[in-house]
Design an enzyme around this catalytic site. Sequence first.
Site, PDB file in Angstrom:
ATOM      1  N   HIS A  68      -3.570  -1.017  -2.361  1.00  0.00           N
ATOM      2  CA  HIS A  68      -2.147  -0.688  -2.487  1.00  0.00           C
ATOM      3  C   HIS A  68      -1.557  -1.307  -3.752  1.00  0.00           C
ATOM      4  O   HIS A  68      -1.887  -2.449  -4.092  1.00  0.00           O
ATOM      5  CB  HIS A  68      -1.370  -1.221  -1.282  1.00  0.00           C
ATOM      6  CG  HIS A  68      -1.516  -0.380  -0.055  1.00  0.00           C
ATOM      7  ND1 HIS A  68      -0.636  -0.429   0.995  1.00  0.00           N
ATOM      8  CD2 HIS A  68      -2.442   0.553   0.293  1.00  0.00           C
ATOM      9  CE1 HIS A  68      -1.011   0.423   1.934  1.00  0.00           C
ATOM     10  NE2 HIS A  68      -2.104   1.024   1.531  1.00  0.00           N
ATOM     11  N   GLU A 125      -0.702   7.868  -0.771  1.00  0.00           N
ATOM     12  CA  GLU A 125       0.670   7.793  -0.278  1.00  0.00           C
ATOM     13  C   GLU A 125       1.615   7.652  -1.461  1.00  0.00           C
ATOM     14  O   GLU A 125       1.277   7.013  -2.465  1.00  0.00           O
ATOM     15  CB  GLU A 125       0.854   6.588   0.637  1.00  0.00           C
ATOM     16  CG  GLU A 125       0.115   6.651   1.949  1.00  0.00           C
ATOM     17  CD  GLU A 125       0.286   5.386   2.754  1.00  0.00           C
ATOM     18  OE1 GLU A 125      -0.008   5.427   3.953  1.00  0.00           O
ATOM     19  OE2 GLU A 125       0.707   4.353   2.193  1.00  0.00           O
TER      20      GLU A 125
END
Length: 333
Positions: free
Chosen positions: A38, A107
């Site tokens: 991330h 995402e």
Amino acid sequence: MLKVGYKASAEQFGPRDLVEYAVRAEEVGLDSVWVSDHFLPWRHEGGHAPWALAWMPAVAERTKRVQIGTSVLTPTFRYNPAVIAQAFATMSLLSNGRVILGVGSGEALNEIAVSGREWPEFKERFARLRESIKLIRELWTSDNVNFKGDYYELVDAKIYDRPEQPVPVYIAAGGPVVAKYAGRAGDGFICTSGKGMELYTDKLMPAVKEGAEAAEKTVEDVDRTIEIKLSYDRDHEKALENTRFWAPLSLSAEQKHSVSSAEEMERLADELPIDQVAKRWIVASDPDEAVAQIKPYLDAGLNHLVFHGPGHDQERFLTQFSEDVLPKLRALG
């Protein structure tokens, strides 16, 4: 063959602590360690987001046996796929072939911050993923690669330092379309727990099998991996409360895919009641109770169980899990 792994919570801990937890996972007898990649965490307060590609070589130097994988990395927006191919080739050499490239379609939270672009629909994200995997594999097996796809282009590209055996590629899927592709094109398949057993028994695993057979493989040729959200503690109240930090997991896929900041993700997650948060987890204080809830995933055909413990005391989780739950799981496999 049953394999049991550990998910290093990169959204919750800093890189040095995560290395120590990975080392401990090997010490207590686990087979693999996995980390997400991330750019931004799912929580602003107390959140972390160390870089997986720096963390993995550190773990490789401190361990001897465990496989080390991403679960998952998106090779399509923040990165040029060629750079990912080079990075994982190097890490494979440094780790004596222990790294795994686990990939997904991404995402918005992790990609918009570094591109400013509009987040595309699934069709484009999936097309980019397929093209990136093709490009990465070609760089691992061919010299002077010239590649012109819909999204990426290479001109006389070559990776000079690469392992004799290409790095395994595991493909994450939450639905049957990508699961079928994972069975066909992947060395492994990755999914996450807590979404109703019908998803795994009726949709995901049949799709993986169909994809594998289309590529003249058997489903056993695909490492069928699942991240199991297990909040295990001998103190049941602690096991329940430990899930709170990971409330973002209980947001819908649509909510998570469109959120572009850690602050907004945290705000949405904190509105959820603890009972709803805990539904995504196996919450247990008795090992037999835990194994009874884990076994259906094995029965569904998943063979590589990667456990994610939500608490802030990961040493406690690894110790109690390895002493109480792991022996009973090994007995099943």
